[in-house]
Structure formats: structure tokens, C-alpha cells
Design a protein around this motif. Structure first.
Motif, mmCIF file in Angstrom:
data_model
loop_
_atom_site.group_PDB
_atom_site.id
_atom_site.type_symbol
_atom_site.label_atom_id
_atom_site.label_comp_id
_atom_site.label_asym_id
_atom_site.label_seq_id
_atom_site.Cartn_x
_atom_site.Cartn_y
_atom_site.Cartn_z
ATOM 1 N N ASP A 282 19.414 -15.183 14.881
ATOM 2 C CA ASP A 282 20.377 -15.312 16.146
ATOM 3 C C ASP A 282 19.491 -16.991 16.131
ATOM 4 O OD1 ASP A 282 17.837 -15.386 16.597
ATOM 5 O OD2 ASP A 282 17.760 -14.278 18.536
ATOM 6 N N SER A 283 20.085 -17.878 16.568
ATOM 7 C CA SER A 283 19.812 -19.342 16.689
ATOM 8 C C SER A 283 17.593 -19.693 16.822
ATOM 9 C CB SER A 283 20.285 -20.353 17.991
ATOM 10 O OG SER A 283 19.922 -19.565 19.004
ATOM 11 N N ALA A 284 17.237 -18.578 16.847
ATOM 12 C CA ALA A 284 16.435 -19.255 16.905
ATOM 13 C C ALA A 284 15.165 -18.765 15.555
ATOM 14 C CB ALA A 284 15.678 -17.963 18.243
ATOM 15 N N CYS A 285 15.964 -17.685 14.618
ATOM 16 C CA CYS A 285 15.525 -18.093 13.644
ATOM 17 C C CYS A 285 15.882 -19.347 12.312
ATOM 18 C CB CYS A 285 15.517 -16.794 12.808
ATOM 19 S SG CYS A 285 15.406 -16.709 11.265
ATOM 20 N N ARG A 286 14.673 -19.673 11.515
ATOM 21 C CA ARG A 286 14.753 -21.007 10.465
ATOM 22 C C ARG A 286 16.326 -20.631 10.066
ATOM 23 N NH1 ARG A 286 12.950 -20.140 5.637
ATOM 24 N NH2 ARG A 286 12.147 -18.613 6.142
ATOM 25 N N GLU A 287 16.083 -19.551 9.788
ATOM 26 C CA GLU A 287 17.315 -19.353 8.707
ATOM 27 C C GLU A 287 18.817 -19.237 9.181
ATOM 28 O OE1 GLU A 287 15.731 -15.738 6.876
ATOM 29 O OE2 GLU A 287 14.744 -16.732 8.263
ATOM 30 N N TYR A 288 18.742 -19.134 10.505
ATOM 31 C CA TYR A 288 20.256 -19.208 10.589
ATOM 32 C C TYR A 288 21.048 -20.627 10.830
ATOM 33 C CZ TYR A 288 23.889 -19.164 14.704
ATOM 34 O OH TYR A 288 25.508 -18.884 15.296
ATOM 35 N N ASP A 289 22.426 -20.590 10.495
ATOM 36 C CA ASP A 289 23.200 -21.565 9.800
ATOM 37 C C ASP A 289 24.380 -21.342 10.323
ATOM 38 O OD1 ASP A 289 23.808 -24.086 9.063
ATOM 39 O OD2 ASP A 289 22.910 -23.649 6.983
ATOM 40 N N PRO A 290 24.822 -22.215 11.925
ATOM 41 C CA PRO A 290 26.539 -21.678 11.863
ATOM 42 C C PRO A 290 27.130 -22.450 11.123
ATOM 43 C CG PRO A 290 25.261 -23.572 13.014
ATOM 44 C CD PRO A 290 24.283 -23.084 12.307
ATOM 45 N N CYS B 228 27.202 -7.794 16.564
ATOM 46 C CA CYS B 228 25.650 -7.308 16.711
ATOM 47 C C CYS B 228 24.737 -8.271 17.651
ATOM 48 C CB CYS B 228 25.582 -6.550 15.222
ATOM 49 S SG CYS B 228 26.321 -5.284 13.986
ATOM 50 N N ARG B 229 25.196 -9.381 17.080
ATOM 51 C CA ARG B 229 24.226 -10.682 17.608
ATOM 52 C C ARG B 229 24.362 -10.040 19.291
ATOM 53 N NH1 ARG B 229 26.209 -14.723 14.741
ATOM 54 N NH2 ARG B 229 24.403 -13.741 13.265
ATOM 55 N N GLU B 230 26.180 -10.240 19.552
ATOM 56 C CA GLU B 230 26.191 -9.812 20.793
ATOM 57 C C GLU B 230 25.290 -8.419 21.427
ATOM 58 O OE1 GLU B 230 30.784 -10.160 21.311
ATOM 59 O OE2 GLU B 230 29.733 -12.347 21.255
ATOM 60 N N GLU B 231 25.363 -7.287 20.467
ATOM 61 C CA GLU B 231 25.253 -6.134 21.510
ATOM 62 C C GLU B 231 23.800 -6.496 20.928
ATOM 63 O OE1 GLU B 231 26.753 -3.879 18.131
ATOM 64 O OE2 GLU B 231 28.662 -3.356 19.563
ATOM 65 N N ILE B 232 22.757 -6.824 20.075
ATOM 66 C CA ILE B 232 21.356 -6.977 20.357
ATOM 67 C C ILE B 232 20.961 -8.086 21.791
ATOM 68 C CG2 ILE B 232 19.160 -8.226 19.123
ATOM 69 C CD1 ILE B 232 20.770 -7.568 15.996
ATOM 70 N N ALA B 233 21.836 -9.179 21.508
ATOM 71 C CA ALA B 233 21.278 -9.487 22.964
ATOM 72 C C ALA B 233 21.448 -9.163 24.540
ATOM 73 C CB ALA B 233 22.161 -10.757 23.050
ATOM 74 N N SER B 234 22.421 -8.478 24.448
ATOM 75 C CA SER B 234 22.893 -7.012 25.743
ATOM 76 C C SER B 234 22.058 -6.781 25.749
ATOM 77 C CB SER B 234 24.548 -7.164 25.213
ATOM 78 O OG SER B 234 24.864 -5.712 24.822
ATOM 79 N N GLY B 235 21.429 -6.089 24.417
ATOM 80 C CA GLY B 235 20.035 -4.458 24.588
ATOM 81 C C GLY B 235 21.013 -3.532 24.275
ATOM 82 N N LYS B 236 22.494 -3.660 23.700
ATOM 83 C CA LYS B 236 23.522 -2.245 23.186
ATOM 84 C C LYS B 236 22.838 -1.667 21.940
ATOM 85 C CE LYS B 236 26.699 -3.889 26.566
ATOM 86 N NZ LYS B 236 28.373 -4.122 26.705
ATOM 87 N N ALA B 237 21.987 -2.630 21.195
ATOM 88 C CA ALA B 237 22.568 -2.343 19.334
ATOM 89 C C ALA B 237 21.275 -1.070 18.914
ATOM 90 C CB ALA B 237 22.227 -3.983 18.897
ATOM 91 N N SER C 91 12.234 -5.520 12.304
ATOM 92 C CA SER C 91 12.858 -6.337 13.440
ATOM 93 C C SER C 91 14.033 -5.096 14.477
ATOM 94 C CB SER C 91 13.157 -7.932 13.604
ATOM 95 O OG SER C 91 13.890 -8.166 14.160
ATOM 96 N N LYS C 92 13.832 -5.507 16.049
ATOM 97 C CA LYS C 92 15.009 -4.958 16.520
ATOM 98 C C LYS C 92 16.092 -5.833 16.239
ATOM 99 C CE LYS C 92 14.941 -8.311 19.703
ATOM 100 N NZ LYS C 92 13.714 -8.774 21.531
ATOM 101 N N HIS C 93 16.037 -6.618 15.433
ATOM 102 C CA HIS C 93 17.437 -7.098 14.583
ATOM 103 C C HIS C 93 17.962 -6.750 13.637
ATOM 104 C CE1 HIS C 93 17.548 -11.632 17.072
ATOM 105 N NE2 HIS C 93 16.656 -10.622 17.486
ATOM 106 N N PHE C 94 17.043 -6.216 12.968
ATOM 107 C CA PHE C 94 17.695 -5.141 11.497
ATOM 108 C C PHE C 94 18.199 -4.196 11.893
ATOM 109 C CE2 PHE C 94 13.474 -5.650 9.396
ATOM 110 C CZ PHE C 94 14.298 -6.642 9.017
#
Length: 294
Positions: free
Chosen positions: A85-93, A240-249, A186-189
Motif C-alpha cells: 500500500d502507499s505506506a510502503c517505499r516501493e508502492y508506485d501508483p 486484495c488491498r481493500e480486503e487487507i485494509a478491511s481485515g477480510k484477507a 507480512s499480513k500483506h502476503f
């Protein structure tokens, strides 16, 4: 006639494999131009935009191209996609479709990943390591290639057994290889879909095929980098990003004390992990008021 052609084809393939082994071994033993075999998964594989990152390039020096050897199956490794997500150094929109896998060591032999093996200039390993996505590192002998697995290329098996013979080792079924793995889960995996489930329970992942399935592109024939490929991968990652943010993933990863913020860097965080010339270090030391010299 067809049998003769098949024999001739097999002989030609065998000679090609022998020549590949000869060339690789010759490069490995040349002190002036050292090479390293490395197993990778992700966008530095052939066909993806970051493939050039494992070629060695430096101003005033000849470019050393990475040589693709083939694929190797490794057990005890489960592929995940790191959905940043945007908090990560490598995230590039600007490149919403870019994603790297993380091969977690699970201790479950049914978790099997197909790595791509390359012969690279040893300096490329440091360059690649310093530019690796968050949480990834390299380990020289944590994973072993299964030389008799059908997902391991014949050229990889031939080369490995030539090295085994040269070293006088007794184990001929598998061998260790320098490989990229994560040092934290990570929980982002997000688990990558297997591309093959075998009767014995083996679940095989392979980056391109698994990403194709993840993005719902399996029946489309789309190539990496095409507009449709990029759109589908970006869409799957966004979901997936939305699901992680909402705690569903990642329900398998429920852990109330896990704190991902302990690791990795944000865009605002400096990294000391970098290559620099002696002159660059000396200038930094002077700026810091240190009497150190490289």
C-alpha cells in the motif's frame, strides 16, 4: 524415418545441454570474471520489466548479461504475493500492476515453488539484493532444488549433477542454491494460487503462471506487459488491498500481536543499504564530521 528424426533430435538436445554445462562451468572457474548461480521468482525473470536488473552494468565496463539456465522445483516453499500500500517505499501508483512474490519457507514439503535459475555476475547479486523489495533477502543454502522433479529443467539437473560430481558429493537427488526468500511473513502476503496440484498433495507455484491465475487471465493468452495484463493484475491487487485494509484477507494469518510496522521502510525512511564509491563514502564521512576513510 520418424524414429531416426526423434533420435537425431534427442542427440542434438543432449549436445546442447553438454555445451551449456561446459560454458557455465568454464565461467564459474574464471577468477577474472566470477559468476554465481541464483534462483529467483518474480519480475526479474524473462518476460518481465525488471529482468535487466540481474544484468551487470557499470559505466566504463562491459555489460555482463545474465544467462537463463532453466527452472528448478524447491519443496517447503510457498509463494505469496506482497500486496503493498502507499505506506510502503516501493508502492508506485504509476505502475499499479507491479507485484513481487515472497517465497515463505513453511516446512511443508507439499508447498513447492518453481524458481528460475540464472548465471549472473557476482556483482549483480549485491546490486539486486540492495534493490530487492521489502523483507526479501538471499540465502546460500536454505532451499534445495529437487533434481528429479518434473518441474525442474533437464539443463538444471545436468549442470547440478556436473557440479555434484566435481565436488565429490554423494547426494544426487537435490542440491542447495543461492535463492531469494523473505525474512518475515507480512499480513500483506496473499497466497498465490498453485498451477498444479498433484495426487501426492504437492502444490506447485510458478510466478508467471500463478500471477496469471491470480489475475483471472488463464484463458486469455495475454502476455506480461500488455495493456490487458496490466489492467487485470492491477485490478486483482486493488481488490486484495481493500480486503487487507478491511481485515477480510489472510484469515490464516490471524495474530493479534503482529506488527508489520516494525519492518521495511516507508517513502520517508532512509536506507543505508546502498552501493557507493570510496570517494562517495569519504565525502559522507566528512559531512558527518568523521575521520574515517574508505
Amino acid at each position: 524415418m520418424s524414429n531416426a528424426l526423434k533420435y537425431l533430435g534427442g542427440a542434438v538436445a543432449g549436445l546442447a545441454a553438454c555445451e551449456l554445462v561446459r560454458r557455465v562451468l568454464q565461467r564459474l572457474q574464471t577468477p577474472a570474471s566470477r559468476r554465481v548461480l541464483i534462483a529467483v521468482s518474480g519480475t526479474i525473470q524473462d518476460g518481465f520489466e525488471l529482468r535487466k536488473n540481474i544484468d551487470y552494468t557499470a559505466e566504463g565496463e562491459p555489460t555482463v548479461k545474465a544467462v537463463f539456465i532453466g527452472y528448478g522445483a524447491v519443496r517447503g516453499v510457498k509463494m505469496y504475493f506482497d500486496v503493498k500500500d502507499s505506506a510502503c517505499r516501493e508502492y508506485d501508483p504509476a505502475v499499479p500492476h507491479r507485484v513481487n512474490p515472497a517465497m515463505v519457507l513453511t516446512g511443508d514439503r507439499n508447498d513447492t515453488n518453481q524458481y528460475a535459475l540464472y548465471l549472473v555476475d557476482e556483482r549483480s547479486c549485491l546490486n539486486a539484493l540492495l534493490g530487492e523489495p521489502r523483507l526479501l533477502t538471499m540465502t546460500p543454502d536454505a532451499v534445495r532444488i529437487e533434481l528429479d522433479d518434473p518441474a525442474t529443467s533437464p539443463d538444471v539437473t545436468a549442470l547440478a549433477r556436473a557440479i555434484i560430481a566435481r565436488d565429490g558429493k554423494k547426494e544426487i537427488r537435490n542440491c542447495a542454491v543461492l535463492a531469494v526468500v523473505p525474512c518475515y511473513k507480512s499480513k500483506h502476503f496473499v497466497p498465490a494460487p498453485p498451477v498444479e496440484v498433484r495426487p501426492d498433495g504437492t502444490r506447485l507455484t510458478s510466478f508467471r503462471a500463478s500471477l496469471t491465475a491470480f489475475a483471472g487471465l488463464a484463458s486469455t493468452g495475454q502476455e506480461p506487459g500488455s495493456a490487458e495484463w496490466n489492467r487485470a493484475v492491477a485490478s486483482a491487487l486493488a481488490k486484495c488491498r481493500e480486503e487487507i485494509a478491511s481485515g477480510k484477507a489472510n484469515s490464516e494469518e490471524v495474530n493479534g500481536i503482529r506488527d508489520d510496522s516494525l519492518y521495511g521502510t516507508s517513502p520517508a525512511c532512509a536506507r543505508l543499504s546502498r552501493r557507493m564509491t570510496a570517494a562517495e563514502f569519504n565525502a559522507l564521512a566528512a559531512e558527518a564530521g568523521l575521520a574515517l576513510q574508505a
